[in-house]
Design a protein around this motif. Structure first.
Motif, PDB file in Angstrom:
ATOM      1  N   LEU A   1      59.894 -13.098  89.072  1.00  0.00           N
ATOM      2  CA  LEU A   1      60.782 -14.121  87.967  1.00  0.00           C
ATOM      3  C   LEU A   1      62.531 -14.166  88.586  1.00  0.00           C
ATOM      4  O   LEU A   1      62.626 -15.737  88.858  1.00  0.00           O
ATOM      5  CB  LEU A   1      61.521 -13.615  86.671  1.00  0.00           C
ATOM      6  CG  LEU A   1      59.551 -12.973  85.639  1.00  0.00           C
ATOM      7  CD1 LEU A   1      60.597 -12.849  84.412  1.00  0.00           C
ATOM      8  CD2 LEU A   1      59.453 -14.908  85.520  1.00  0.00           C
ATOM      9  N   LEU A   2      62.895 -13.483  89.441  1.00  0.00           N
ATOM     10  CA  LEU A   2      64.012 -13.429  89.713  1.00  0.00           C
ATOM     11  C   LEU A   2      63.898 -14.368  91.072  1.00  0.00           C
ATOM     12  O   LEU A   2      65.236 -15.821  90.908  1.00  0.00           O
ATOM     13  CB  LEU A   2      64.740 -12.223  91.132  1.00  0.00           C
ATOM     14  CG  LEU A   2      65.465 -12.480  91.331  1.00  0.00           C
ATOM     15  CD1 LEU A   2      66.670 -12.081  90.401  1.00  0.00           C
ATOM     16  CD2 LEU A   2      66.109 -11.098  91.965  1.00  0.00           C
ATOM     17  N   MET A   3      63.287 -14.568  91.485  1.00  0.00           N
ATOM     18  CA  MET A   3      62.903 -15.416  92.485  1.00  0.00           C
ATOM     19  C   MET A   3      62.846 -16.724  92.343  1.00  0.00           C
ATOM     20  O   MET A   3      62.705 -17.890  93.206  1.00  0.00           O
ATOM     21  CB  MET A   3      61.594 -14.576  94.249  1.00  0.00           C
ATOM     22  CG  MET A   3      61.958 -13.307  94.579  1.00  0.00           C
ATOM     23  SD  MET A   3      60.192 -12.716  95.439  1.00  0.00           S
ATOM     24  CE  MET A   3      59.933 -14.423  96.805  1.00  0.00           C
ATOM     25  N   ALA A   4      61.512 -16.775  91.736  1.00  0.00           N
ATOM     26  CA  ALA A   4      61.128 -18.201  91.073  1.00  0.00           C
ATOM     27  C   ALA A   4      62.246 -19.125  90.241  1.00  0.00           C
ATOM     28  O   ALA A   4      62.756 -19.947  90.555  1.00  0.00           O
ATOM     29  CB  ALA A   4      60.144 -18.057  90.086  1.00  0.00           C
ATOM     30  N   GLN A   5      63.206 -17.819  89.987  1.00  0.00           N
ATOM     31  CA  GLN A   5      64.786 -18.694  89.398  1.00  0.00           C
ATOM     32  C   GLN A   5      65.732 -19.145  90.083  1.00  0.00           C
ATOM     33  O   GLN A   5      66.181 -20.297  90.462  1.00  0.00           O
ATOM     34  CB  GLN A   5      65.152 -17.771  87.756  1.00  0.00           C
ATOM     35  CG  GLN A   5      64.700 -17.384  86.667  1.00  0.00           C
ATOM     36  CD  GLN A   5      65.859 -16.864  85.456  1.00  0.00           C
ATOM     37  OE1 GLN A   5      66.991 -17.121  85.233  1.00  0.00           O
ATOM     38  NE2 GLN A   5      65.027 -16.153  85.156  1.00  0.00           N
TER      39      GLN A   5
ATOM     40  N   ARG B   1      75.162 -10.054  82.741  1.00  0.00           N
ATOM     41  CA  ARG B   1      74.562  -9.277  83.236  1.00  0.00           C
ATOM     42  C   ARG B   1      72.798  -9.201  83.067  1.00  0.00           C
ATOM     43  O   ARG B   1      72.761  -8.624  81.588  1.00  0.00           O
ATOM     44  CB  ARG B   1      75.045  -7.696  82.859  1.00  0.00           C
ATOM     45  CG  ARG B   1      75.964  -6.805  83.822  1.00  0.00           C
ATOM     46  CD  ARG B   1      77.027  -5.923  82.592  1.00  0.00           C
ATOM     47  NE  ARG B   1      78.779  -5.561  83.172  1.00  0.00           N
ATOM     48  CZ  ARG B   1      78.156  -4.691  84.499  1.00  0.00           C
ATOM     49  NH1 ARG B   1      77.000  -4.658  85.364  1.00  0.00           N
ATOM     50  NH2 ARG B   1      79.814  -4.232  84.821  1.00  0.00           N
ATOM     51  N   SER B   2      71.485 -10.309  83.728  1.00  0.00           N
ATOM     52  CA  SER B   2      71.375 -10.282  82.897  1.00  0.00           C
ATOM     53  C   SER B   2      69.911 -11.263  84.093  1.00  0.00           C
ATOM     54  O   SER B   2      70.922 -11.264  84.993  1.00  0.00           O
ATOM     55  CB  SER B   2      70.510 -11.230  81.349  1.00  0.00           C
ATOM     56  OG  SER B   2      71.252 -12.627  82.501  1.00  0.00           O
ATOM     57  N   LEU B   3      69.136 -11.293  84.444  1.00  0.00           N
ATOM     58  CA  LEU B   3      67.876 -11.214  85.220  1.00  0.00           C
ATOM     59  C   LEU B   3      68.901 -13.200  85.236  1.00  0.00           C
ATOM     60  O   LEU B   3      68.152 -13.323  86.773  1.00  0.00           O
ATOM     61  CB  LEU B   3      66.246 -11.368  85.096  1.00  0.00           C
ATOM     62  CG  LEU B   3      65.501 -11.860  86.213  1.00  0.00           C
ATOM     63  CD1 LEU B   3      64.975 -10.791  85.608  1.00  0.00           C
ATOM     64  CD2 LEU B   3      65.151 -13.131  85.844  1.00  0.00           C
ATOM     65  N   THR B   4      68.696 -13.363  84.809  1.00  0.00           N
ATOM     66  CA  THR B   4      68.556 -15.078  85.085  1.00  0.00           C
ATOM     67  C   THR B   4      70.529 -15.074  85.179  1.00  0.00           C
ATOM     68  O   THR B   4      71.113 -15.998  86.196  1.00  0.00           O
ATOM     69  CB  THR B   4      69.446 -15.901  83.240  1.00  0.00           C
ATOM     70  OG1 THR B   4      68.058 -16.067  82.631  1.00  0.00           O
ATOM     71  CG2 THR B   4      69.705 -16.970  83.914  1.00  0.00           C
ATOM     72  N   GLY B   5      70.841 -14.526  84.977  1.00  0.00           N
ATOM     73  CA  GLY B   5      72.797 -13.740  85.637  1.00  0.00           C
ATOM     74  C   GLY B   5      72.578 -13.578  86.436  1.00  0.00           C
ATOM     75  O   GLY B   5      73.772 -13.764  87.965  1.00  0.00           O
ATOM     76  N   ALA B   6      72.183 -12.573  87.322  1.00  0.00           N
ATOM     77  CA  ALA B   6      71.097 -12.168  88.618  1.00  0.00           C
ATOM     78  C   ALA B   6      70.896 -13.315  89.399  1.00  0.00           C
ATOM     79  O   ALA B   6      71.116 -13.800  90.598  1.00  0.00           O
ATOM     80  CB  ALA B   6      70.342 -11.353  88.739  1.00  0.00           C
ATOM     81  N   ALA B   7      70.508 -14.346  89.066  1.00  0.00           N
ATOM     82  CA  ALA B   7      70.145 -15.533  89.973  1.00  0.00           C
ATOM     83  C   ALA B   7      70.855 -16.410  90.079  1.00  0.00           C
ATOM     84  O   ALA B   7      70.818 -16.866  91.017  1.00  0.00           O
ATOM     85  CB  ALA B   7      68.553 -16.222  88.707  1.00  0.00           C
TER      86      ALA B   7
ATOM     87  N   GLU C   1      65.826 -13.594 101.423  1.00  0.00           N
ATOM     88  CA  GLU C   1      67.499 -13.835 101.182  1.00  0.00           C
ATOM     89  C   GLU C   1      67.228 -12.383  99.734  1.00  0.00           C
ATOM     90  O   GLU C   1      67.615 -11.854  99.520  1.00  0.00           O
ATOM     91  CB  GLU C   1      68.963 -13.968 100.904  1.00  0.00           C
ATOM     92  CG  GLU C   1      68.490 -14.811 102.905  1.00  0.00           C
ATOM     93  CD  GLU C   1      69.480 -14.027 103.082  1.00  0.00           C
ATOM     94  OE1 GLU C   1      70.168 -12.338 102.726  1.00  0.00           O
ATOM     95  OE2 GLU C   1      69.328 -13.405 104.364  1.00  0.00           O
ATOM     96  N   THR C   2      66.698 -13.289  98.574  1.00  0.00           N
ATOM     97  CA  THR C   2      66.682 -12.947  97.668  1.00  0.00           C
ATOM     98  C   THR C   2      65.509 -11.550  96.961  1.00  0.00           C
ATOM     99  O   THR C   2      66.343 -10.824  96.334  1.00  0.00           O
ATOM    100  CB  THR C   2      65.676 -13.736  96.621  1.00  0.00           C
ATOM    101  OG1 THR C   2      66.325 -14.905  96.512  1.00  0.00           O
ATOM    102  CG2 THR C   2      65.978 -13.180  94.890  1.00  0.00           C
ATOM    103  N   LEU C   3      64.778 -11.050  97.673  1.00  0.00           N
ATOM    104  CA  LEU C   3      63.788 -10.425  98.029  1.00  0.00           C
ATOM    105  C   LEU C   3      64.511  -9.051  98.848  1.00  0.00           C
ATOM    106  O   LEU C   3      64.215  -8.273  98.109  1.00  0.00           O
ATOM    107  CB  LEU C   3      62.605 -10.636  98.815  1.00  0.00           C
ATOM    108  CG  LEU C   3      61.422  -9.030  98.228  1.00  0.00           C
ATOM    109  CD1 LEU C   3      61.118  -8.876  97.493  1.00  0.00           C
ATOM    110  CD2 LEU C   3      60.538  -9.521  99.787  1.00  0.00           C
ATOM    111  N   ALA C   4      65.363  -9.330  99.428  1.00  0.00           N
ATOM    112  CA  ALA C   4      66.389  -8.176 100.013  1.00  0.00           C
ATOM    113  C   ALA C   4      67.486  -7.533  99.189  1.00  0.00           C
ATOM    114  O   ALA C   4      68.001  -7.128  99.390  1.00  0.00           O
ATOM    115  CB  ALA C   4      66.283  -8.820 101.217  1.00  0.00           C
TER     116      ALA C   4
END
Length: 543
Positions: A58-62, A139-145, A208-211
Motif C-alpha cells: 500500500l505504501l509503495m502504491a501510494q 502519523r499514518s500510512l498516507t502521511g508516510a507516503a 527507495e520506498t521499500l528501503a
C-alpha cells in the motif's frame, strides 16, 4: 571465441573477486529461504507477515501514485510550456532530492501534530478545543507516503522531462500541427512516448520506498524494513529476520526486472531538442496555475523543511554543539570518505575489466556487483551480519587454538563492516558514473598511445584520468552524500557508541527532540544539495 592475454585474465579475475564480495549478503539471504522451519518464522507468517506485505504494498502504491502525478505534471509544464519562472523551476524541482525523507517526516510531524504550531494556531483562531474538529493524521500510512513522495518525485520528474524534451517533442509538435488539442496530444502522443522513462523513474522511487526505514519507523507503520529490524534486535530471532529479508529480496528482484524492462523502450534517438521545442505560452490563470503546481513541491519538499530546521538550529540547536558534535561529524565524514575510496577503486577496476576483458564472465560479474543499490539498508545489514558473525566465531576459535589469543570480534560491529556495507550499497553509483566517463574515451586513443610506446600506467595517468576526472569526482560526491545520510545499515552495523550525523538525528527525533536534532539534520540536507546542484548543471548542459 577471442583468447584473453594474461593481463586480460587478471582484470577478469578482479571483476569476479569484487562480484563475489558484493554477492555475499545476497547469497546468505537467498540460502535462508531454503533453511529448515523456524518456530519464530512460522509465528511471523501466521500473524505479522500479512501486515508487513500489505502495508509495504500500500505504501509503495501510494508513493508511486503521488510521485507520478507530481513528477509527470511538473516535467510536462517545464518541458512543453512557457510561463514565468519556468527556467528556475526546471532545476529547482530537483532540490527536494537533497533532503532525506526521514528528516522531512520529522519536520512535518513537528509542524502538524496536535501540539504543533499549525493546530495550536488553528485552535487559537477558531476557539476550538480537542475533539471539536477533524485534522488529518500525519502519523499514518498516507502521511508516510506523502513524506516519501515529496523527496522521491524528482526521480520521475528528471527522467520524464528528459523524455518529453528528447523523444516526445517532434511527435507532439506533429500532432499539434495536425490540429490535435494540447491535452489530447499529451495523453495520446507525449505520455505514451515517455512511458519507459516514467517506468524507470518509478522503479527507482519504489526501490527507495521499500528501503525506507526512518519514516515508517517514526510513524509506527509495520513494513519489511521495520520488521527486519525488530525481529533481529527486539525479538532476537536471527533466522526469522533472515527469512523476512529473503521475502523482501524477492520484491527487490521484481523491481530490478521492472527497471530493466522499462529500458527496452529507450533505444530511440535521444537527440536533445530543448532549445528548439515549440513551448505553448501560458497566460493569465493558466500561468498562475503552472507556477503554483511547480512551486508547491519545491516549497513542501525543500524550502519549508530547510526554513524550519534553520530556525530551530539557530534558536535551540544541538546541546552537544562543540567537541561532541564535531565527533559525530568526523565519524560521518571518515566512514563516508573510506567508502568513497574503496568504492571508487572497485568501480574503476570493474570499468577497466569491462574495457580490457569484455567477456560474458566479466559482464556477468559486473551485473552482480551493481545489484547492491537495489538492496535496502536493513536487508543488506542482515545479509552481512549473519556470515560475518560466523566468520568472527571461526577466527576467534582459530586464534585461540593456534596462538592461545582471544581475539574477540574482529569484523562484526566494526567500522570495516560498516564501510563494506556502504560499498556494497553504493558501488552501482560509482560504476555507472566512471564507466560512462571511460566510454567517452575512444579505444583509438589507447591504440595510438601504445603504438608510441606508452605503458599502461602512463596511459591512465596522462590520457584516461584527465578525461575521466569529472566523472570520478562526480561519483565520489554522490557516494559521499548517500553514505552520509544512510540510516538503517548504519544503525545495524555501526560500532558500539559510534554516532554519526544520521544516527544523531534519528535518536534525538525519535525522542521528540527535533529542535536539538535540527543541527545535524540541516547539516545532512545542506551536504545533500551538492550532488543535486551538480546534477542540475549536467542536466542543463544536455537539455
Amino acid at each position: 571465441m577471442k583468447k584473453l592475454s594474461g593481463t586480460s585474465y587478471g582484470w577478469q579475475l578482479s571483476s569476479l573477486l569484487i562480484s563475489t564480495l558484493i554477492a555475499v549478503p545476497m547469497v546468505f539471504i537467498i540460502i535462508s529461504l531454503f533453511s529448515g522451519s523456524d518456530p519464530a518464522w512460522t509465528h511471523l507468517k501466521e500473524t505479522i507477515l500479512p501486515s508487513y506485505i500489505g502495508n509495504t504494498v500500500l505504501l509503495m502504491a501510494q508513493v508511486a501514485l503521488y510521485s507520478t502525478i507530481i513528477g509527470v505534471s511538473t516535467a510536462w509544464l517545464t518541458a512543453a510550456t512557457q510561463f514565468p519562472g519556468r527556467k528556475f523551476f526546471s532545476w529547482a524541482l530537483m532540490l527536494p532530492l537533497a533532503a532525506p525523507a526521514y528528516i522531512v517526516a520529522y519536520v512535518y510531524t513537528d509542524l502538524l501534530d496536535f501540539s504543533g504550531p499549525v493546530q495550536t494556531a488553528f485552535r487559537a483562531i477558531t476557539g476550538y478545543e480537542a475533539g471539536d474538529y477533524m485534522f488529518p493524521q500525519i502519523r499514518s500510512l498516507t502521511g508516510a507516503a506523502l513524506m516519501l513522495s515529496l523527496v522521491l518525485y524528482p526521480y520521475v520528474y528528471m527522467l520524464a522531462r528528459a523524455s518529453f524534451v528528447q523523444r516526445s517533442a517532434t511527435l507532439f509538435d506533429a500532432a499539434r500541427t495536425l490540429g490535435a488539442r494540447p491535452l489530447k496530444a499529451f495523453f495520446k502522443i507525449a505520455l505514451p512516448a515517455a512511458r519507459p522513462a516514467i517506468a524507470a523513474g518509478l522503479a527507482l522511487v519504489l526501490m527507495e520506498t521499500l528501503a525506507d526505514f526512518g519514516v515508517v519507523e517514526y510513524f509506527g507503520i509495520p513494513t519489511f524494513s521495520t520488521g527486519i529490524f525488530r525481529t533481529w534486535f527486539a525479538m532476537g530471532e536471527k533466522m526469522a529476520a533472515m527469512k523476512l529479508a529473503a521475502v523482501m529480496f524477492i520484491i527487490v528482484a521484481f523491481l530490478v526486472v521492472l527497471e530493466k524492462w522499462s529500458r527496452k523502450g529507450t533505444t530511440q534517438s535521444a537527440h536533445a531538442r530543448d532549445a528548439a521545442m515549440n513551448r505553448a505560452p501560458l497566460k493569465g490563470m493558466q500561468a498562475v496555475g503552472a507556477v503554483l503546481i511547480c512551486a508547491l513541491p519545491v516549497l513542501l519538499g525543500c524550502v519549508i523543511p530547510l526554513a524550519v530546521l534553520g530556525n530551530l538550529a539557530i534558536t535551540v540547536g544541538d546541546p552537544k554543539l562543540g567537541y561532541d558534535f564535531s565527533e559525530f561529524t568526523i565519524n560521518s565524514i571518515s566512514v563516508a570518505g573510506m567508502a568513497v575510496g574503496v568504492a571508487l577503486i572497485a568501480a574503476l577496476m570493474l570499468t577497466y575489466a569491462q574495457r580490457i576483458a569484455p567477456t560474458k564472465t566479466t559482464t556477468g560479474a559486473i551485473q552482480i556487483s551493481t545489484l547492491g543499490y537495489a538492496l535496502p539498508g536493513a536487508m543488506l545489514a542482515i545479509g552481512l551480519l549473519a556470515p560475518l558473525s560466523q566468520l568472527d566465531r571461526w577466527l576467534a576459535e582459530f586464534f585461540e587454538t593456534t596462538f592461545d589469543w582471544r581475539s574477540g570480534l574482529l569484523l562484526t560491529g566494526t567500522v570495516t563492516t560498516l564501510v563494506y556495507a556502504y560499498v556494497v550499497r553504493f558501488l552501482t553509483v560509482a560504476y555507472n558514473t566512471t564507466s560512462s566517463g571511460l566510454e567517452q574515451i575512444p579505444p583509438i586513443y589507447d591504440q595510438a598511445a601504445r603504438s608510441l610506446g606508452a605503458k599502461p600506467f602512463r596511459l591512465v595517468k596522462e590520457i584516461h584520468f584527465p578525461l575521466m576526472q569529472r566523472s570520478v569526482v562526480a561519483a565520489g560526491i554522490l557516494i559521499f552524500v548517500d553514505t552520509m545520510r544512510e540510516l538503517p545499515a548504519t544503525l545495524l552495523l555501526r560500532p558500539f557508541n559510534f554516532e554519526t550525523l544520521a544516527t544523531r538525528v534519528y535518536r534525538l527525533a525519535g525522542d521528540e527532540r527535533l529542535a536539538e536534532a535540527s543541527t545535524a539534520a540541516i547539516a545532512i540536507v545542506l551536504i545533500g544539495l551538492i550532488p543535486v546542484l551538480t546534477l542540475n548543471k549536467l542536466t542543463d548542459r544536455k537539455h
